[in-house]
Design an enzyme around this catalytic site. Structure first.
Site, short mmCIF file in Angstrom:
data_model
loop_
_atom_site.label_atom_id
_atom_site.label_comp_id
_atom_site.label_asym_id
_atom_site.label_seq_id
_atom_site.Cartn_x
_atom_site.Cartn_y
_atom_site.Cartn_z
N GLY A 211 -5.65 8.23 30.78
CA GLY A 211 -5.81 8.28 29.32
C GLY A 211 -7.16 8.83 28.94
O GLY A 211 -7.87 9.39 29.77
N ASN A 212 -7.53 8.68 27.69
CA ASN A 212 -8.84 9.16 27.24
C ASN A 212 -9.34 8.29 26.09
O ASN A 212 -8.65 7.35 25.66
CB ASN A 212 -8.76 10.63 26.84
N LEU A 213 -10.54 8.62 25.62
CA LEU A 213 -11.22 7.73 24.67
C LEU A 213 -10.87 7.99 23.20
O LEU A 213 -11.43 7.35 22.31
CB LEU A 213 -12.74 7.89 24.83
N SER A 214 -9.94 8.90 22.94
CA SER A 214 -9.67 9.23 21.53
C SER A 214 -9.20 8.01 20.74
O SER A 214 -8.31 7.28 21.18
CB SER A 214 -8.61 10.32 21.46
N ALA A 278 -6.01 14.21 21.56
CA ALA A 278 -6.55 14.52 22.88
C ALA A 278 -5.38 14.40 23.85
O ALA A 278 -4.87 13.30 24.09
CB ALA A 278 -7.66 13.54 23.22
#
Ligand code: CTP
Length: 400
Positions: A211-214, A278
């Site tokens: 995943g990512n920090l968005s 993202a």
């Protein structure tokens, strides 16, 4: 998960005073509706001599309450006062102006006025002598000092056959007063805008994902801004907290493939796509149904995810696409320009996210780059303010 609720300021109470100009408010209500406002009408008893309650019910599509003493168990004056984003009184007679200036609450309308914190806009219309009477002049001064917006009546022929100051102002002037009091303009009315937000998650096994920090905040700001300007908005939201925005259809997705399916289905009928999401560039080639042991974590086979905006960029048939780029390193602007051209975007907003800046924050700093070459720096602005600017640019490009 608690749901974040966003309300759009468009509930207007239209108070109608007992003057012949009451009939002009039949046109006003229609134009307010054209500008995206939802209107509840409260006529005074004496105004019914000019326009009946049935007309207001038919035009507003809502019931009209005349008396304080009906539906008392619902405490309607407080309910309406709380719901109102603005109160417009048109025409405002000398008597209504006097009653409001002295804080009276002797009918349903003045009860709502005194109970509401919403901006109050008075649209006076009366004979010149009544408008110029020192009592009216003093009452108007008191109200203006208190922050009430009292429009100036227009000059011209009056119903008595005289001419002078006192005519009901132009409807467009009343609408722009309401719009500026509410910070609401309906310049995107009827436009269809598609927004993606959040960060995709690609499952590895039942407990892990890539995943990512968005945070999804920028895309939510775009959806909110577009909807409050009257657009029809679809928000494809990946892994962000639940949101409910009046007038916005929210589609929840998790993976890049799900986001691609949702956006592809909506893209053709949309005019603008704002792609803030993202998207994970790769995913495990298959999701393990059981938890992967730590030794095997190093051997996960990855495959590329589709580049969603690039695919949609190839399918463009008049749509304007706004992309986002989160870059690190010195050549961040050059890289953003390359992305804009390889993905066939019309606009790209790029921010330097070295050290995790931007993610989750309320503000943003970066650069808007247009395909035409124009650049607009953004410094510590709210994500809502950036959303408005991007929508302005996108609308400007539509149809060019
Ligand atoms: N994007 C997309 N699909 C992907 C990756 C990105 O639609 N698989 C979109 C993003 O939503 C964004 C734009 O492309 O609007 C740029 O995203 P970014 O992650 O900066 O670009 P990438 O092409 O993934 O480049 P890189 O990660 O190598 O910097």
């Amino acid at each position: 998960m608690s749901q974040q609720q966003y309300k759009i300021s468009r509930e207007v109470v239209l108070g109608v005073g007992g003057g012949i100009a009451a009939y002009k408010s039949c046109e006003l209500i229609r134009r307010l509706q054209d500008h995206g406002f939802l209107v509840t009408v409260i006529p005074t008893r004496s105004s019914l001599n000019f326009v009946g309650a049935a007309t207001w019910e038919a035009l507003s599509g809502r019931p009209v309450q005349l008396e304080l003493w009906n539906n008392v168990h619902q405490v309607p004056h407080i309910a309406i006062a709380k719901k109102a984003d603005a109160i417009v009184i048109a025409p405002a007679t000398a008597d209504l102006i006097a009653r409001i200036a002295s804080g009276r609450a002797d009918d349903f309308l003045t009860n709502v006025v005194i109970a509401s914190p919403a901006p109050l806009i008075l649209v006076p219309a009366m004979h010149s002598q009544m408008w110029l009477n020192p009592a009216t002049v003093a009452n108007v001064e008191i109200l203006r000092e208190r922050g009430v917006l009292v429009l100036d009546p227009a000059v011209g022929n009056l119903s008595s056959g005289d001419s002078g100051v006192g005519r009901y102002p132009e409807t467009v002037d009343i609408i722009s007063a309401v719009e500026s009091s509410l910070n609401h303009t309906a310049d995107l009315l009827g436009r269809k805008i598609l927004v993606s937000a959040g960060g995709t998650r690609e499952p590895i096994d039942p407990v892990r994902f890539i995943g990512n920090l968005s945070s999804g905040k920028q895309g939510i700001a775009v959806a909110l801004s577009a909807a409050s300007r009257g657009a029809k908005v679809t928000l494809v939201l990946a892994n962000a907290p639940e949101v409910s925005i009046e007038g916005v259809e929210v589609m929840h997705v998790q993976t890049a493939e799900q986001m691609r399916t949702a956006l592809s289905a909506e893209f053709e009928s949309s005019e603008i796509l704002v792609m803030t999401a993202a998207v994970a560039d790769a995913r495990p080639s298959h999701m393990s149904t059981s938890k992967i042991s730590k030794e095997n974590l190093l051997n996960i086979e990855m495959i590329a995810n589709p580049d969603i905006v690039q695919e949609l960029g190839r399918q463009k048939s008049g749509q304007v696409i706004v992309g986002f780029a989160a870059q690190t390193g010195e050549d961040w602007i050059v890289k953003a320009r390359e992305k804009m051209s390889s993905k066939n975007l019309d606009v790209i907003y790029v921010n330097d996210v070295s050290n995790g800046a931007i993610f989750g924050s309320e503000e943003t700093t970066g650069l808007v780059i247009e395909a035409s070459g124009r650049e607009t720096p953004i410094k510590n602005e709210s994500k809502y303010s950036l959303a408005n600017k991007l929508l302005n640019i996108a609308i400007d490009k539509l149809g060019k």
